[in-house]
Design a protein around this motif. Sequence first.
Motif, PDB file in Angstrom:
ATOM      1  N   ARG A   6       1.090  -1.247   0.018  1.00  0.00           N
ATOM      2  CA  ARG A   6       0.010  -0.145   0.034  1.00  0.00           C
ATOM      3  C   ARG A   6       0.725   1.370  -0.405  1.00  0.00           C
ATOM      4  NH1 ARG A   6      -5.111   0.441   4.237  1.00  0.00           N
ATOM      5  NH2 ARG A   6      -5.372  -0.740   3.256  1.00  0.00           N
ATOM      6  N   ASP A   7       1.783   1.116   0.487  1.00  0.00           N
ATOM      7  CA  ASP A   7       2.546   2.576   0.975  1.00  0.00           C
ATOM      8  C   ASP A   7       4.311   2.642  -0.103  1.00  0.00           C
ATOM      9  OD1 ASP A   7       1.570   3.736   2.751  1.00  0.00           O
ATOM     10  OD2 ASP A   7       2.281   2.045   4.813  1.00  0.00           O
ATOM     11  N   LEU A   8       4.306   0.816  -0.366  1.00  0.00           N
ATOM     12  CA  LEU A   8       5.653   0.863  -1.151  1.00  0.00           C
ATOM     13  C   LEU A   8       5.668  -0.508  -1.882  1.00  0.00           C
ATOM     14  CD1 LEU A   8       9.090   1.797  -1.453  1.00  0.00           C
ATOM     15  CD2 LEU A   8       8.694   0.655   0.703  1.00  0.00           C
ATOM     16  N   SER A   9       5.471  -0.520  -2.375  1.00  0.00           N
ATOM     17  CA  SER A   9       5.789  -1.600  -3.617  1.00  0.00           C
ATOM     18  C   SER A   9       7.497  -1.603  -3.542  1.00  0.00           C
ATOM     19  CB  SER A   9       5.611  -1.094  -5.114  1.00  0.00           C
ATOM     20  OG  SER A   9       3.766  -1.287  -5.417  1.00  0.00           O
ATOM     21  N   LEU A  10       7.489  -3.143  -3.744  1.00  0.00           N
ATOM     22  CA  LEU A  10       8.901  -3.674  -3.983  1.00  0.00           C
ATOM     23  C   LEU A  10       8.919  -4.452  -5.136  1.00  0.00           C
ATOM     24  CD1 LEU A  10      10.233  -4.237  -0.267  1.00  0.00           C
ATOM     25  CD2 LEU A  10      10.591  -2.837  -1.372  1.00  0.00           C
ATOM     26  N   VAL A  11      10.349  -4.388  -5.861  1.00  0.00           N
ATOM     27  CA  VAL A  11      10.065  -6.274  -6.800  1.00  0.00           C
ATOM     28  C   VAL A  11      11.451  -6.252  -6.463  1.00  0.00           C
ATOM     29  CG1 VAL A  11      10.283  -6.569  -9.375  1.00  0.00           C
ATOM     30  CG2 VAL A  11       8.846  -5.179  -8.703  1.00  0.00           C
ATOM     31  N   GLY A  12      12.529  -7.192  -6.687  1.00  0.00           N
ATOM     32  CA  GLY A  12      13.205  -8.029  -7.045  1.00  0.00           C
ATOM     33  C   GLY A  12      14.046  -8.829  -8.276  1.00  0.00           C
ATOM     34  N   PHE A  13      15.205  -9.678  -7.513  1.00  0.00           N
ATOM     35  CA  PHE A  13      14.947  -9.829  -9.145  1.00  0.00           C
ATOM     36  C   PHE A  13      16.230 -11.624  -8.436  1.00  0.00           C
ATOM     37  CE2 PHE A  13      16.772 -10.912 -13.134  1.00  0.00           C
ATOM     38  CZ  PHE A  13      16.711 -10.137 -14.434  1.00  0.00           C
ATOM     39  N   ASP A  14      15.526 -13.023  -9.415  1.00  0.00           N
ATOM     40  CA  ASP A  14      15.971 -14.137  -9.068  1.00  0.00           C
ATOM     41  C   ASP A  14      15.136 -14.611  -8.753  1.00  0.00           C
ATOM     42  OD1 ASP A  14      19.161 -13.584  -9.614  1.00  0.00           O
ATOM     43  OD2 ASP A  14      19.324 -13.107  -7.640  1.00  0.00           O
ATOM     44  N   ASP A  15      14.307 -14.262  -8.324  1.00  0.00           N
ATOM     45  CA  ASP A  15      12.595 -15.333  -7.977  1.00  0.00           C
ATOM     46  C   ASP A  15      13.525 -16.738  -6.842  1.00  0.00           C
ATOM     47  OD1 ASP A  15      10.470 -16.343  -7.436  1.00  0.00           O
ATOM     48  OD2 ASP A  15      10.356 -17.585  -8.871  1.00  0.00           O
ATOM     49  N   THR A  16      14.064 -16.315  -6.165  1.00  0.00           N
ATOM     50  CA  THR A  16      14.793 -17.053  -5.082  1.00  0.00           C
ATOM     51  C   THR A  16      13.927 -17.891  -3.799  1.00  0.00           C
ATOM     52  OG1 THR A  16      15.115 -15.546  -4.266  1.00  0.00           O
ATOM     53  CG2 THR A  16      16.753 -16.663  -5.530  1.00  0.00           C
ATOM     54  N   GLY A  17      14.237 -18.768  -3.249  1.00  0.00           N
ATOM     55  CA  GLY A  17      12.784 -18.795  -2.135  1.00  0.00           C
ATOM     56  C   GLY A  17      12.912 -18.121  -1.580  1.00  0.00           C
ATOM     57  N   PRO A  18      13.491 -17.460  -0.812  1.00  0.00           N
ATOM     58  CA  PRO A  18      12.394 -16.762   0.332  1.00  0.00           C
ATOM     59  C   PRO A  18      11.688 -15.247  -0.401  1.00  0.00           C
ATOM     60  CG  PRO A  18      14.815 -16.332   0.333  1.00  0.00           C
ATOM     61  CD  PRO A  18      15.053 -17.476  -0.775  1.00  0.00           C
ATOM     62  N   ALA A  19      11.241 -15.578  -1.653  1.00  0.00           N
ATOM     63  CA  ALA A  19      10.592 -14.266  -2.789  1.00  0.00           C
ATOM     64  C   ALA A  19       9.174 -15.142  -1.897  1.00  0.00           C
ATOM     65  CB  ALA A  19      10.888 -14.720  -3.902  1.00  0.00           C
ATOM     66  N   ARG A  20       9.203 -16.526  -2.277  1.00  0.00           N
ATOM     67  CA  ARG A  20       7.843 -16.852  -2.424  1.00  0.00           C
ATOM     68  C   ARG A  20       7.450 -17.213  -0.751  1.00  0.00           C
ATOM     69  NH1 ARG A  20      10.838 -19.072  -6.402  1.00  0.00           N
ATOM     70  NH2 ARG A  20      12.274 -21.339  -5.329  1.00  0.00           N
ATOM     71  N   TRP A  21       8.031 -17.137  -0.096  1.00  0.00           N
ATOM     72  CA  TRP A  21       7.846 -16.904   1.863  1.00  0.00           C
ATOM     73  C   TRP A  21       6.140 -15.633   1.476  1.00  0.00           C
ATOM     74  CZ3 TRP A  21      13.273 -17.061   4.620  1.00  0.00           C
ATOM     75  CH2 TRP A  21      13.760 -18.220   3.919  1.00  0.00           C
ATOM     76  N   PRO A  22       5.512 -16.228   2.657  1.00  0.00           N
ATOM     77  CA  PRO A  22       4.248 -16.170   2.564  1.00  0.00           C
ATOM     78  C   PRO A  22       4.585 -14.130   3.199  1.00  0.00           C
ATOM     79  CG  PRO A  22       3.992 -18.005   3.252  1.00  0.00           C
ATOM     80  CD  PRO A  22       5.268 -17.795   3.101  1.00  0.00           C
TER      81      PRO A  22
END
Length: 362
Positions: free
Chosen positions: A274-290
């Motif tokens: 809502r206040d800040l969008s974040l986008v990363g790169f690699d799609d590693t395991g932690p990206a899929r953590w809830p």
Amino acid sequence: MSEPRGRSTQRHATATDVARLAGVSQSAVSRAFTPGASIARETRARVEDAARALGYRPNAIARSLTTRRSRIIGVAAAYLQNHFYPDVLEALSKGLQARGYHLLLFTPDAARDADPLLQEVLAWQVDALILASTTLSSALAGQCRAAGIPVLLFNRTSRHADVSSVTGENLRGGRLIAEFLVAGGHKRLAFIAGIENSSTSRDREAGFTGWLAEHGHAPPLREVGLYDFEAASAAARRLLARSDRPDAIFVANDHMATAVSEVARHEFGLRIPRDLSLVGFDDTGPARWPSFSLTSFAQPLHPMVDAAVAMVCEMIEDPAAPTRHQVVPGELVVRGSARIPPEGCVSRGDALVWRPVQETVV
């Protein structure tokens, strides 16, 4: 005179002993224990039965003296705290073992090139060297070439045109992320870079800023996170403390993006997305953590590793093989860390991916 205590007097079985018992040639014994070698199934079974009966074990060192190959591939990987590279190492190890090779890991200084590795590489007589997360200097490239050691860059490119490489779509990924964030209504964008001399960070940034410039948007705010958790946390604090705080941040890899997420939520009390969008790169395991649910451009790890294994084996078998630069396509996987645009996201299996109109296949 008695033998010294603790020393075995039993003679180790040799390939000659195995050949004699199995009733085959010594070369057949060698082929039986060489992965991928051509040998009849019945002959292999006889050799293996004889080897078990004699307690014979092939001597890899002795074989390397005969074949002039160690069957060892050196892999230099510096950023092991980044989940992407442990996954790469596991996949590389399995892929190389299937081809009869073994992986030997070198861990150079992440902020420097791989030159200090050279003496270790030469001492171990590796058949090839894969640089997975370190830079390549002209000196190392030339010395490896002079020593007949093929070099492959993984998830890296080099200014040396004669060095082969396998990468993901760093440039296109950066462009898609810029388009995705603008489509989500964001106005104040920022980018957190990795290490300045890293081709991956440069290409991701070039794609991101290039798309914004081409479409009339202001250049993003910029900080450097050095691919390091603490450095990325400090970069996030500087950005989020600004009066013109960004409403979206593209971070050059997932490892740094998790640091940014922690700072934004727990130090600044921001709500993501809502206040800040974040986008990363690699799609590693932690990206899929809830707890992170990170939108991230997926590096297709297994296709990249398969391409790297095939390419390095080709270079070993054929030293005259032409230089190749293979780019493996990926996609932007959309999760809960970024505002979802009203259009452009499509379902792919159990994932949501960003497919802008001009890339949608009819």
